[in-house]
Design a protein around this motif. Structure first.
Motif, PDB file in Angstrom:
ATOM      1  N   ALA A 221      48.508  46.084  60.108  1.00  0.00           N
ATOM      2  CA  ALA A 221      47.616  46.809  61.011  1.00  0.00           C
ATOM      3  C   ALA A 221      46.248  47.061  60.373  1.00  0.00           C
ATOM      4  O   ALA A 221      45.218  47.021  61.048  1.00  0.00           O
ATOM      5  CB  ALA A 221      48.251  48.134  61.421  1.00  0.00           C
ATOM      6  N   PHE A 222      46.226  47.317  59.062  1.00  0.00           N
ATOM      7  CA  PHE A 222      44.979  47.632  58.374  1.00  0.00           C
ATOM      8  C   PHE A 222      44.193  46.390  57.957  1.00  0.00           C
ATOM      9  O   PHE A 222      43.021  46.488  57.596  1.00  0.00           O
ATOM     10  CB  PHE A 222      45.252  48.491  57.129  1.00  0.00           C
ATOM     11  CG  PHE A 222      45.404  49.958  57.429  1.00  0.00           C
ATOM     12  CD1 PHE A 222      44.305  50.742  57.719  1.00  0.00           C
ATOM     13  CD2 PHE A 222      46.651  50.554  57.414  1.00  0.00           C
ATOM     14  CE1 PHE A 222      44.439  52.100  57.986  1.00  0.00           C
ATOM     15  CE2 PHE A 222      46.806  51.901  57.688  1.00  0.00           C
ATOM     16  CZ  PHE A 222      45.693  52.681  57.970  1.00  0.00           C
ATOM     17  N   THR A 223      44.830  45.230  57.964  1.00  0.00           N
ATOM     18  CA  THR A 223      44.165  43.999  57.519  1.00  0.00           C
ATOM     19  C   THR A 223      43.484  43.318  58.698  1.00  0.00           C
ATOM     20  O   THR A 223      44.147  42.971  59.676  1.00  0.00           O
ATOM     21  CB  THR A 223      45.182  43.030  56.886  1.00  0.00           C
ATOM     22  OG1 THR A 223      45.835  43.686  55.791  1.00  0.00           O
ATOM     23  CG2 THR A 223      44.491  41.773  56.385  1.00  0.00           C
ATOM     24  N   PRO A 224      42.173  43.121  58.649  1.00  0.00           N
ATOM     25  CA  PRO A 224      41.463  42.513  59.778  1.00  0.00           C
ATOM     26  C   PRO A 224      42.039  41.166  60.208  1.00  0.00           C
ATOM     27  O   PRO A 224      42.011  40.837  61.403  1.00  0.00           O
ATOM     28  CB  PRO A 224      40.034  42.363  59.248  1.00  0.00           C
ATOM     29  CG  PRO A 224      39.884  43.508  58.303  1.00  0.00           C
ATOM     30  CD  PRO A 224      41.218  43.618  57.627  1.00  0.00           C
ATOM     31  N   MET A 225      42.563  40.369  59.269  1.00  0.00           N
ATOM     32  CA  MET A 225      43.153  39.091  59.649  1.00  0.00           C
ATOM     33  C   MET A 225      44.532  39.248  60.268  1.00  0.00           C
ATOM     34  O   MET A 225      45.140  38.267  60.717  1.00  0.00           O
ATOM     35  CB  MET A 225      43.207  38.154  58.435  1.00  0.00           C
ATOM     36  CG  MET A 225      41.827  37.659  58.005  1.00  0.00           C
ATOM     37  SD  MET A 225      41.858  36.496  56.604  1.00  0.00           S
ATOM     38  CE  MET A 225      42.637  35.069  57.386  1.00  0.00           C
ATOM     39  N   GLY A 226      45.058  40.476  60.301  1.00  0.00           N
ATOM     40  CA  GLY A 226      46.286  40.766  61.023  1.00  0.00           C
ATOM     41  C   GLY A 226      47.575  40.348  60.346  1.00  0.00           C
ATOM     42  O   GLY A 226      48.638  40.357  60.969  1.00  0.00           O
ATOM     43  N   ARG A 227      47.511  40.038  59.078  1.00  0.00           N
ATOM     44  CA  ARG A 227      48.722  39.622  58.360  1.00  0.00           C
ATOM     45  C   ARG A 227      48.547  39.881  56.873  1.00  0.00           C
ATOM     46  O   ARG A 227      47.428  40.065  56.386  1.00  0.00           O
ATOM     47  CB  ARG A 227      48.991  38.130  58.560  1.00  0.00           C
ATOM     48  CG  ARG A 227      47.921  37.218  57.967  1.00  0.00           C
ATOM     49  CD  ARG A 227      48.329  35.753  57.991  1.00  0.00           C
ATOM     50  NE  ARG A 227      47.307  34.860  57.452  1.00  0.00           N
ATOM     51  CZ  ARG A 227      47.157  34.565  56.159  1.00  0.00           C
ATOM     52  NH1 ARG A 227      47.947  35.129  55.240  1.00  0.00           N
ATOM     53  NH2 ARG A 227      46.210  33.729  55.764  1.00  0.00           N
ATOM     54  N   GLY A 228      49.655  39.859  56.167  1.00  0.00           N
ATOM     55  CA  GLY A 228      49.600  39.938  54.719  1.00  0.00           C
ATOM     56  C   GLY A 228      49.282  38.582  54.119  1.00  0.00           C
ATOM     57  O   GLY A 228      49.576  37.538  54.702  1.00  0.00           O
TER      58      GLY A 228
END
Length: 265
Positions: A221-228
């Protein structure tokens, strides 16, 4: 010089361009560290990698399945063990072209929960151990070699990681100083600043399955690219700084999916 740079740059094309090169990876038994070892040996480099657990060392060696990888039991919080690592590296490799300082631990603890013991443990592994590993191994490094530290993207933070974040910020600070100190030997010193990376432990000690799932959900949720990020993506960035970025020193390269760059909502 130009010839050497061209050879290093070609590593992205020729999978064996690191044949004859020597590397040390601390914290190399799983996750990002093992991925770095794998990437190096896939390209023909000979690698010594460390871990504190005999079981994890054995599992890593079985997974790597190559005579180019050499496991070493070593504890980054033990000055004697770091000195012994230096001696083992000198005996087996003779010298080092690349050093990846990757060991680290994190513990979720709020302001009220942090103890002197936990604070010292986290700083001993992440900061003190990292510094003295370089101090002991730097004399073995070839002129024109490279050191890569693993730090963390601290522009965005998670509550409960004050000690861990502080220790990694210390690493980022002395990495820049060491970049200046080692310039006369043409040894480049850089760091990869990680955001949310998918690893077996997620970098946090004693994480339950439920906590891991929650951590992954929050990280996505916190990562702009939407994934780890993957450990392979981390290894690719680490090798880029070590091998190909021959005119780069003293930088902290974000590998964070935009996490610390102010992207997104």
């Amino acid at each position: 010089m130009a010839t050497d740079q061209n050879n290093q740059h070609s590593s992205a094309i020729d999978p064996k361009t690191l044949a004859g090169r020597r590397a040390v990876v601390t914290g190399g038994t799983l996750g990002m560290g093992r991925a770095i070892v794998q990437a190096l040996t896939d390209r023909g480099a000979e690698v010594m990698y460390t871990g504190r657990s005999d079981r994890r060392l054995a599992e890593a060696q079985a997974a790597l399945d190559t005579p180019l990888a050499h496991p070493v039991r070593s504890d980054a919080t033990d000055a004697g063990a770091i000195t012994a690592l230096r001696d083992q590296v000198a005996d087996r490799l003779g010298g080092i072209d690349y050093l990846f300082v990757n060991q680290g631990i994190a513990e979720f603890q709020t302001l009220e929960e942090v103890t002197e013991e936990s604070w010292d443990r986290i700083f001993d592994v992440n900061a003190k151990g990292a510094f003295f590993t370089v101090q002991r191994l730097a004399p073995l490094m070839a002129e024109g070699g490279s050191i890569v530290f693993t730090t963390v993207s601290n522009d965005q933070i998670f509550p409960g990681l004050s000690a861990y974040s502080g220790a990694k910020e210390a690493v980022a600070a002395f990495a820049k100083v060491l970049a200046a100190e080692l310039l006369p030997r043409r040894i480049r010193v850089n760091a990869i600043a990680l955001g949310f990376i998918l690893t077996p432990t997620m970098g946090v000690a004693e994480l339950t399955d439920e906590q891991r799932a929650e951590f992954i959900e929050q990280g996505n949720a916190f990562t702009p690219m939407g994934r780890g990020g993957t450990v392979e993506e981390v290894a690719a960035a680490a090798l880029y700084l070590a091998v190909e970025a021959t005119f780069t020193t003293g930088v902290e390269l974000p590998v964070d999916g935009g996490f610390g760059q102010g992207l997104g909502a």
